[in-house]
Design a protein around this motif. Structure first.
Motif, PDB file in Angstrom:
ATOM      1  N   VAL A  17       0.837  -1.205   0.000  1.00  0.00           N
ATOM      2  CA  VAL A  17       0.000   0.000   0.000  1.00  0.00           C
ATOM      3  C   VAL A  17       0.872   1.256   0.000  1.00  0.00           C
ATOM      4  O   VAL A  17       0.588   2.215  -0.726  1.00  0.00           O
ATOM      5  N   LEU A  18       1.948   1.259   0.772  1.00  0.00           N
ATOM      6  CA  LEU A  18       2.846   2.418   0.760  1.00  0.00           C
ATOM      7  C   LEU A  18       3.445   2.621  -0.624  1.00  0.00           C
ATOM      8  O   LEU A  18       3.612   3.758  -1.077  1.00  0.00           O
ATOM      9  N   THR A  19       3.740   1.536  -1.315  1.00  0.00           N
ATOM     10  CA  THR A  19       4.269   1.629  -2.677  1.00  0.00           C
ATOM     11  C   THR A  19       3.239   2.259  -3.608  1.00  0.00           C
ATOM     12  O   THR A  19       3.583   3.113  -4.439  1.00  0.00           O
ATOM     13  N   GLU A  24       1.145   7.933  -6.236  1.00  0.00           N
ATOM     14  CA  GLU A  24       0.206   9.059  -6.236  1.00  0.00           C
ATOM     15  C   GLU A  24      -0.757   8.925  -5.066  1.00  0.00           C
ATOM     16  O   GLU A  24      -1.047   7.824  -4.609  1.00  0.00           O
ATOM     17  N   PRO A  25      -1.255  10.059  -4.552  1.00  0.00           N
ATOM     18  CA  PRO A  25      -2.250  10.002  -3.471  1.00  0.00           C
ATOM     19  C   PRO A  25      -3.498   9.259  -3.941  1.00  0.00           C
ATOM     20  O   PRO A  25      -3.819   9.251  -5.133  1.00  0.00           O
ATOM     21  N   ALA A  26      -4.173   8.621  -2.997  1.00  0.00           N
ATOM     22  CA  ALA A  26      -5.373   7.861  -3.346  1.00  0.00           C
ATOM     23  C   ALA A  26      -6.256   7.703  -2.115  1.00  0.00           C
ATOM     24  O   ALA A  26      -5.802   7.837  -0.986  1.00  0.00           O
ATOM     25  N   TYR A  27      -7.525   7.396  -2.353  1.00  0.00           N
ATOM     26  CA  TYR A  27      -8.435   7.088  -1.259  1.00  0.00           C
ATOM     27  C   TYR A  27      -8.634   5.575  -1.221  1.00  0.00           C
ATOM     28  O   TYR A  27      -8.197   4.848  -2.123  1.00  0.00           O
ATOM     29  N   GLY A  28      -9.262   5.114  -0.157  1.00  0.00           N
ATOM     30  CA  GLY A  28      -9.354   3.683   0.118  1.00  0.00           C
ATOM     31  C   GLY A  28      -9.823   2.821  -1.029  1.00  0.00           C
ATOM     32  O   GLY A  28      -9.199   1.812  -1.353  1.00  0.00           O
ATOM     33  N   TYR A  29     -10.929   3.207  -1.660  1.00  0.00           N
ATOM     34  CA  TYR A  29     -11.451   2.374  -2.740  1.00  0.00           C
ATOM     35  C   TYR A  29     -10.476   2.325  -3.920  1.00  0.00           C
ATOM     36  O   TYR A  29     -10.301   1.276  -4.541  1.00  0.00           O
ATOM     37  N   GLU A  30      -9.826   3.446  -4.218  1.00  0.00           N
ATOM     38  CA  GLU A  30      -8.838   3.465  -5.313  1.00  0.00           C
ATOM     39  C   GLU A  30      -7.684   2.506  -5.020  1.00  0.00           C
ATOM     40  O   GLU A  30      -7.208   1.810  -5.921  1.00  0.00           O
ATOM     41  N   ILE A  31      -7.262   2.488  -3.769  1.00  0.00           N
ATOM     42  CA  ILE A  31      -6.165   1.593  -3.384  1.00  0.00           C
ATOM     43  C   ILE A  31      -6.600   0.141  -3.545  1.00  0.00           C
ATOM     44  O   ILE A  31      -5.868  -0.682  -4.096  1.00  0.00           O
ATOM     45  N   GLY A  46     -12.296  -3.889   3.651  1.00  0.00           N
ATOM     46  CA  GLY A  46     -12.161  -3.728   5.094  1.00  0.00           C
ATOM     47  C   GLY A  46     -10.720  -3.871   5.564  1.00  0.00           C
ATOM     48  O   GLY A  46     -10.274  -3.151   6.465  1.00  0.00           O
ATOM     49  N   THR A  47      -9.992  -4.782   4.960  1.00  0.00           N
ATOM     50  CA  THR A  47      -8.581  -4.976   5.298  1.00  0.00           C
ATOM     51  C   THR A  47      -7.778  -3.741   4.943  1.00  0.00           C
ATOM     52  O   THR A  47      -6.924  -3.295   5.708  1.00  0.00           O
ATOM     53  N   VAL A  48      -8.057  -3.177   3.770  1.00  0.00           N
ATOM     54  CA  VAL A  48      -7.341  -1.982   3.318  1.00  0.00           C
ATOM     55  C   VAL A  48      -7.656  -0.799   4.226  1.00  0.00           C
ATOM     56  O   VAL A  48      -6.757  -0.064   4.648  1.00  0.00           O
ATOM     57  N   TYR A  49      -8.927  -0.622   4.568  1.00  0.00           N
ATOM     58  CA  TYR A  49      -9.304   0.503   5.424  1.00  0.00           C
ATOM     59  C   TYR A  49      -8.670   0.386   6.809  1.00  0.00           C
ATOM     60  O   TYR A  49      -8.209   1.379   7.377  1.00  0.00           O
ATOM     61  N   ALA A  50      -8.628  -0.813   7.363  1.00  0.00           N
ATOM     62  CA  ALA A  50      -7.991  -1.018   8.667  1.00  0.00           C
ATOM     63  C   ALA A  50      -6.500  -0.683   8.586  1.00  0.00           C
ATOM     64  O   ALA A  50      -5.940  -0.058   9.494  1.00  0.00           O
ATOM     65  N   LEU A  51      -5.869  -1.081   7.497  1.00  0.00           N
ATOM     66  CA  LEU A  51      -4.451  -0.775   7.298  1.00  0.00           C
ATOM     67  C   LEU A  51      -4.235   0.733   7.166  1.00  0.00           C
ATOM     68  O   LEU A  51      -3.280   1.282   7.728  1.00  0.00           O
ATOM     69  N   LEU A  52      -5.122   1.416   6.454  1.00  0.00           N
ATOM     70  CA  LEU A  52      -4.993   2.860   6.294  1.00  0.00           C
ATOM     71  C   LEU A  52      -5.085   3.579   7.638  1.00  0.00           C
ATOM     72  O   LEU A  52      -4.346   4.546   7.882  1.00  0.00           O
ATOM     73  N   VAL A  53      -5.955   3.102   8.503  1.00  0.00           N
ATOM     74  CA  VAL A  53      -6.053   3.683   9.854  1.00  0.00           C
ATOM     75  C   VAL A  53      -4.719   3.510  10.579  1.00  0.00           C
ATOM     76  O   VAL A  53      -4.201   4.447  11.193  1.00  0.00           O
ATOM     77  N   ARG A  54      -4.142   2.315  10.490  1.00  0.00           N
ATOM     78  CA  ARG A  54      -2.865   2.041  11.180  1.00  0.00           C
ATOM     79  C   ARG A  54      -1.729   2.909  10.637  1.00  0.00           C
ATOM     80  O   ARG A  54      -0.955   3.464  11.405  1.00  0.00           O
ATOM     81  N   PRO A  73     -17.233  13.452   2.329  1.00  0.00           N
ATOM     82  CA  PRO A  73     -15.895  13.682   1.763  1.00  0.00           C
ATOM     83  C   PRO A  73     -15.038  12.418   1.850  1.00  0.00           C
ATOM     84  O   PRO A  73     -15.200  11.601   2.754  1.00  0.00           O
ATOM     85  N   ARG A  74     -14.132  12.279   0.893  1.00  0.00           N
ATOM     86  CA  ARG A  74     -13.218  11.140   0.871  1.00  0.00           C
ATOM     87  C   ARG A  74     -11.921  11.518   1.571  1.00  0.00           C
ATOM     88  O   ARG A  74     -11.454  12.648   1.460  1.00  0.00           O
ATOM     89  N   LYS A  75     -11.342  10.542   2.251  1.00  0.00           N
ATOM     90  CA  LYS A  75     -10.028  10.743   2.848  1.00  0.00           C
ATOM     91  C   LYS A  75      -8.990  10.307   1.820  1.00  0.00           C
ATOM     92  O   LYS A  75      -8.913   9.135   1.466  1.00  0.00           O
ATOM     93  N   VAL A  76      -8.224  11.271   1.338  1.00  0.00           N
ATOM     94  CA  VAL A  76      -7.176  10.974   0.363  1.00  0.00           C
ATOM     95  C   VAL A  76      -5.846  10.898   1.106  1.00  0.00           C
ATOM     96  O   VAL A  76      -5.468  11.820   1.840  1.00  0.00           O
ATOM     97  N   TYR A  77      -5.155   9.791   0.922  1.00  0.00           N
ATOM     98  CA  TYR A  77      -3.897   9.520   1.621  1.00  0.00           C
ATOM     99  C   TYR A  77      -2.726   9.804   0.692  1.00  0.00           C
ATOM    100  O   TYR A  77      -2.727   9.401  -0.466  1.00  0.00           O
ATOM    101  N   SER A  78      -1.724  10.498   1.224  1.00  0.00           N
ATOM    102  CA  SER A  78      -0.501  10.711   0.458  1.00  0.00           C
ATOM    103  C   SER A  78       0.686  10.377   1.351  1.00  0.00           C
ATOM    104  O   SER A  78       0.674  10.649   2.565  1.00  0.00           O
TER     105      SER A  78
END
Length: 117
Positions: A17-19, A24-31, A46-54, A73-78
């Motif tokens: 996921v970090l890779t 590029e930045p992305a939100y959970g569903y995109e990842i 659900g696994t991806v969302y839990a990982l994003l929280v961590r 709103p979507r949470k976009v992670y970078s």
């Protein structure tokens, strides 16, 4: 191969996921969609969302709330500097393990081949 794949993915999913976020930045569903595009079809959202929280709690990503056309709103992670450092460590560790596994595999394969002669 299913159970073995699941167990191995547990240990590497953060790096994967970090890779993805390094590109590029992305939100959970995109990842999740990108993971599926890369052949990781068995990974559930659900696994991806839990990982994003961590990884957010560990300080590896910056999060921006971006308005969505549909719903909240979507949470976009970078990936931030700390996340890039973690990713570098992940790939160093991956290379270390992969090299040794490859060596063991070839030694084992050579041993099996010699036994069959």
């Amino acid at each position: 191969m299913g159970n073995q794949m699941t167990e191995m993915l547990k240990g590497t999913l953060e790096g994967i996921v970090l890779t993805i976020l390094a590109a590029e930045p992305a939100y959970g569903y995109e990842i999740t969609a990108r993971l599926r595009d890369e052949g990781f079809a068995e990974i559930v959202e659900g696994t991806v969302y839990a990982l994003l929280v961590r990884i957010e709690q560990r300080g590896f990503v910056d999060v921006e709330k971006v308005p969505s056309e549909k719903g909240p709103p979507r949470k976009v992670y970078s990936l931030n500097a700390q996340g890039r450092e973690q990713l570098g460590e992940f790939w160093e560790t991956w290379s270390f393990i992969a090299e040794r596994m490859e060596k063991l595999h070839h030694e084992h394969t050579d041993h099996i081949d010699e036994g069959e002669k």
